[in-house]
Design a protein around this motif. Structure first.
Motif, PDB file in Angstrom:
ATOM      1  N   CYS A   1      52.779 -46.506   1.755  1.00 13.20           N
ATOM      2  CA  CYS A   1      51.449 -46.051   1.022  1.00 13.20           C
ATOM      3  C   CYS A   1      51.809 -46.952  -0.552  1.00 13.20           C
ATOM      4  N   GLY A   2      52.936 -47.254  -0.871  1.00 15.20           N
ATOM      5  CA  GLY A   2      53.262 -47.514  -2.158  1.00 15.20           C
ATOM      6  C   GLY A   2      53.340 -46.289  -3.370  1.00 15.20           C
ATOM      7  N   GLU A   3      53.532 -45.275  -2.740  1.00 21.77           N
ATOM      8  CA  GLU A   3      53.824 -44.090  -3.491  1.00 21.77           C
ATOM      9  C   GLU A   3      55.107 -44.222  -4.106  1.00 21.77           C
ATOM     10  N   LEU A   4      56.004 -44.328  -3.176  1.00 16.55           N
ATOM     11  CA  LEU A   4      57.536 -44.330  -3.457  1.00 16.55           C
ATOM     12  C   LEU A   4      58.028 -45.406  -2.959  1.00 16.55           C
ATOM     13  N   SER A   5      59.548 -45.767  -3.420  1.00 16.58           N
ATOM     14  CA  SER A   5      60.233 -46.973  -3.077  1.00 16.58           C
ATOM     15  C   SER A   5      61.440 -46.678  -2.509  1.00 16.58           C
ATOM     16  N   GLY A   6      62.141 -45.376  -2.437  1.00 15.52           N
ATOM     17  CA  GLY A   6      63.310 -45.081  -2.185  1.00 15.52           C
ATOM     18  C   GLY A   6      63.765 -45.334  -0.521  1.00 15.52           C
ATOM     19  N   ASP A   7      65.099 -45.257  -0.429  1.00 17.50           N
ATOM     20  CA  ASP A   7      65.429 -45.578   0.969  1.00 17.50           C
ATOM     21  C   ASP A   7      65.111 -44.076   1.588  1.00 17.50           C
ATOM     22  N   PRO A   8      64.430 -43.777   2.464  1.00 15.73           N
ATOM     23  CA  PRO A   8      64.173 -42.657   3.528  1.00 15.73           C
ATOM     24  C   PRO A   8      65.177 -41.833   3.642  1.00 15.73           C
ATOM     25  N   GLU A   9      66.362 -42.511   4.141  1.00 15.14           N
ATOM     26  CA  GLU A   9      67.536 -41.365   4.536  1.00 15.14           C
ATOM     27  C   GLU A   9      68.298 -40.929   3.219  1.00 15.14           C
ATOM     28  N   ARG A  10      68.487 -41.606   2.490  1.00 12.42           N
ATOM     29  CA  ARG A  10      69.154 -41.310   1.283  1.00 12.42           C
ATOM     30  C   ARG A  10      68.394 -40.333   0.133  1.00 12.42           C
ATOM     31  N   GLY A  11      66.884 -40.627   0.347  1.00 16.13           N
ATOM     32  CA  GLY A  11      65.920 -39.804  -0.412  1.00 16.13           C
ATOM     33  C   GLY A  11      65.738 -38.305   0.293  1.00 16.13           C
ATOM     34  N   ALA A  12      65.999 -38.583   1.629  1.00 22.36           N
ATOM     35  CA  ALA A  12      65.781 -37.225   2.408  1.00 22.36           C
ATOM     36  C   ALA A  12      67.159 -36.485   2.105  1.00 22.36           C
ATOM     37  N   ARG A  13      68.180 -37.058   1.878  1.00 24.27           N
ATOM     38  CA  ARG A  13      69.633 -36.091   1.717  1.00 24.27           C
ATOM     39  C   ARG A  13      69.493 -35.609   0.141  1.00 24.27           C
ATOM     40  N   LEU A  14      68.896 -36.380  -0.554  1.00 18.86           N
ATOM     41  CA  LEU A  14      68.860 -35.983  -2.074  1.00 18.86           C
ATOM     42  C   LEU A  14      67.847 -34.850  -2.113  1.00 18.86           C
ATOM     43  N   LEU A  15      66.845 -35.067  -1.677  1.00 20.09           N
ATOM     44  CA  LEU A  15      65.764 -33.782  -1.731  1.00 20.09           C
ATOM     45  C   LEU A  15      66.111 -32.460  -1.085  1.00 20.09           C
ATOM     46  N   CYS A  16      66.832 -32.646   0.089  1.00 18.96           N
ATOM     47  CA  CYS A  16      67.204 -31.478   0.803  1.00 18.96           C
ATOM     48  C   CYS A  16      68.754 -30.883   0.398  1.00 18.96           C
ATOM     49  N   THR A  17      69.463 -31.915  -0.267  1.00 18.70           N
ATOM     50  CA  THR A  17      70.569 -31.049  -1.246  1.00 18.70           C
ATOM     51  C   THR A  17      69.972 -30.441  -2.350  1.00 18.70           C
TER      52      THR A  17
END
Length: 162
Positions: free
Chosen positions: A116-132
């Protein structure tokens, strides 16, 4: 077990008859808590007007849970991770499996936000950042983090994915 018996009005014998052992009681309550938590995450991530709004709602929900008043501040799974995972393989397996499922949900939300153009981060790395970051805030909840501080920390992690 004595505290649980007193709180529920059930005899110690009844608790052992129902669950077999303290370990089984812990396993069943942890499983229940993890499933409820994932359902809450999924509801926040998929029920919002946009992918980022869903992530913001999830993080707001976490900020509220981590900072709520009382002796149960923070997250039961984080308590189990900090107190039991190093020595109890069953607890560790449950938590690792939960983490994989949680990261998959969050990565899918990040991927949708990228489309959607709302974010531009890598999904896997971003998920690890948010979950951590969520885990850290929930652990801070055990020490009395304020809702404002919890929210600010979580939103900073989300902002890093823009």
């Amino acid at each position: 077990i004595a505290d649980l018996s007193e709180a529920t009005g059930l005899s110690v014998g009844s608790l052992y008859k129902a669950f077999g052992s303290k370990g089984e009681l812990c396993a069943r309550t942890l499983d229940s808590d993890l499933e409820a938590g994932l359902a809450g995450v999924e509801a926040n991530l998929t029920g919002a007007a946009s992918p980022v709004t869903g992530q913001q709602e999830w993080l707001e929900w976490i900020a509220g849970r981590a900072s709520s008043a009382g002796p149960t501040r923070g997250c039961y799974a984080v308590v189990c991770a900090s107190e039991l995972a190093a020595t109890d393989a069953s607890v560790r397996r449950r938590l690792v499996a939960h983490d994989h499922r949680l990261r998959a949900l969050v990565a899918a939300a990040i991927e949708a936000a990228n489309r959607c153009g709302e974010l531009s981060g890598d999904p896997e790395r971003g998920a690890r950042l948010l979950c951590t970051t969520v885990n850290g805030v929930q652990l801070d909840g055990r020490k009395g983090i304020s809702r404002d501080d919890a929210r600010a920390t979580l939103m900073l992690a989300l902002d890093a994915l823009r």
